[in-house]
Design an enzyme around this catalytic site. Sequence first.
Site, mmCIF file in Angstrom:
data_model
loop_
_atom_site.group_PDB
_atom_site.id
_atom_site.type_symbol
_atom_site.label_atom_id
_atom_site.label_comp_id
_atom_site.label_asym_id
_atom_site.label_seq_id
_atom_site.Cartn_x
_atom_site.Cartn_y
_atom_site.Cartn_z
ATOM 1 N N HIS A 1 6.316 0.240 19.379
ATOM 2 C CA HIS A 1 5.403 0.773 18.602
ATOM 3 C C HIS A 1 5.538 2.243 18.123
ATOM 4 O O HIS A 1 4.736 2.955 18.294
ATOM 5 C CB HIS A 1 3.953 0.475 19.249
ATOM 6 C CG HIS A 1 2.821 0.415 18.174
ATOM 7 N ND1 HIS A 1 1.738 -0.409 18.221
ATOM 8 C CD2 HIS A 1 2.735 1.259 16.720
ATOM 9 C CE1 HIS A 1 0.824 -0.177 16.911
ATOM 10 N NE2 HIS A 1 1.364 0.917 16.303
ATOM 11 N N ILE A 2 6.515 2.532 17.455
ATOM 12 C CA ILE A 2 6.910 4.097 17.505
ATOM 13 C C ILE A 2 7.122 4.397 15.946
ATOM 14 O O ILE A 2 7.589 5.167 15.577
ATOM 15 C CB ILE A 2 8.225 4.532 18.089
ATOM 16 C CG1 ILE A 2 9.549 3.660 17.707
ATOM 17 C CG2 ILE A 2 8.250 4.406 19.959
ATOM 18 C CD1 ILE A 2 11.024 4.403 18.056
ATOM 19 N N ARG B 1 1.378 -4.951 12.459
ATOM 20 C CA ARG B 1 0.589 -5.436 13.460
ATOM 21 C C ARG B 1 1.165 -6.606 14.082
ATOM 22 O O ARG B 1 1.463 -7.565 13.269
ATOM 23 C CB ARG B 1 -0.850 -5.394 13.411
ATOM 24 C CG ARG B 1 -2.030 -4.277 13.230
ATOM 25 C CD ARG B 1 -1.813 -3.640 14.621
ATOM 26 N NE ARG B 1 -2.657 -2.108 14.504
ATOM 27 C CZ ARG B 1 -2.214 -1.070 14.315
ATOM 28 N NH1 ARG B 1 -0.908 -0.716 14.081
ATOM 29 N NH2 ARG B 1 -2.973 0.128 13.960
ATOM 30 N N ILE C 1 2.641 2.787 2.465
ATOM 31 C CA ILE C 1 3.609 2.687 3.328
ATOM 32 C C ILE C 1 4.593 1.684 2.620
ATOM 33 O O ILE C 1 5.806 2.194 2.621
ATOM 34 C CB ILE C 1 3.409 2.018 4.687
ATOM 35 C CG1 ILE C 1 2.275 3.272 5.485
ATOM 36 C CG2 ILE C 1 4.550 1.775 5.512
ATOM 37 C CD1 ILE C 1 1.840 2.800 6.976
ATOM 38 N N ARG D 1 -2.805 -7.053 -3.698
ATOM 39 C CA ARG D 1 -4.014 -7.714 -4.428
ATOM 40 C C ARG D 1 -3.749 -7.335 -5.698
ATOM 41 O O ARG D 1 -4.329 -8.180 -6.647
ATOM 42 C CB ARG D 1 -4.971 -6.986 -3.826
ATOM 43 C CG ARG D 1 -5.590 -7.873 -2.626
ATOM 44 C CD ARG D 1 -7.070 -7.313 -2.126
ATOM 45 N NE ARG D 1 -7.094 -6.097 -1.636
ATOM 46 C CZ ARG D 1 -7.110 -5.653 -0.686
ATOM 47 N NH1 ARG D 1 -7.247 -6.562 0.326
ATOM 48 N NH2 ARG D 1 -7.253 -4.397 -0.311
ATOM 49 N N GLY E 1 0.993 -1.256 -0.054
ATOM 50 C CA GLY E 1 0.270 -0.004 0.027
ATOM 51 C C GLY E 1 0.978 1.081 -0.085
ATOM 52 O O GLY E 1 2.024 1.100 -0.394
#
Length: 322
Positions: A287-288, A239, A159, A180, A157
């Site tokens: 998670h930065i 994630r 990112i 996709r 995507g």
Amino acid sequence: MSRPKVFVAMRHVPELAMDLLHKRFDVELCDSVQATRAEILQKIPGKFGIFCSPVNKIDEELIKTAGPSLKVVGTISVGYDHVDLAAMKKYGVRLGYTPDILTETVAETTVGLLISTTRRFFEANHALKTGEWKYLTPVWMCGRSIRNSVVGIVGCGNIGTSIAKKLNTFEISQLLYTSRTEKPAVKALGGKLVTIDELVEQSDFIILSVALNEDTKFIINEERLAKMKSHAVLVNIGRGGLIDQDALIKALQENRIGGAGLDVMTPEPLPLDSPLIKMNNVVLLPHIGSASIETRTEMAITTAKNIIAVLDNTPMPNEVQF
Ligand code: 8YV
């Protein structure tokens, strides 16, 4: 006349965003740095909106507890796997989020995490600070170069595409990606669209940059870990749930892959007794990915504007369509 109410489920939200909310709402802030689930359930009844983040699960119980006053959830994130979209739809609650703003910052973090994992920056820094650095022998603290390597990006995507562009300047030998649909911008860089299994088998560096959903949960499982090269480095900035973490720990313990750089994990915060903590070939960040002042300020302002747009009945700057 009383004004509509918004609950802000965290402290330290940039002032510019808080000012916007204060102008239009009665704002209730959580008691401590981050609202607990119990506090949210206690304070959400009668609120028009909630300003939240991926740590706050937005599910049917919460929406029902809020009652019919709840019209909008504003999450300061691009990911919205913490939000039950079916429940939002059922109760007519809209969802604002913050895509695009964080793209370049997360891509920067990814490149930094990749380099620091493969070139052992944190291990080397620790060695220096603890007096382990005594000599400079040819292979001490050597890692593997990114130059001439095969890099695989899972999920291309915005990112993933930005990561591809940045890594393209490193003179890599091949860029692989899954998506996709074919991405012209990545194809133009020489990127090859492959299956996830081809990607894990052929890549020296594997980067997970894909949203978490039913299709991508545990996309890296025991079977795919077994297909990786023995020196492969896995980087995750999506994630924690994208990886079967127990299987990853086992693969690392048995030296079946080279290492891992994780900005996201399961659970967060990671308990200090997790085996990942003690592994030299694992770099962990709390998670930065999007944590630059500029980016987080813009994300907070957009989150506030998303909430205000619902009050004004104007289009949200960024709304999740469902
Ligand atoms: C958030 C994130 O910014 O955007 C996402 O989906 O996970 C992060 O970038 C962070 O959790 C703060 O809310």
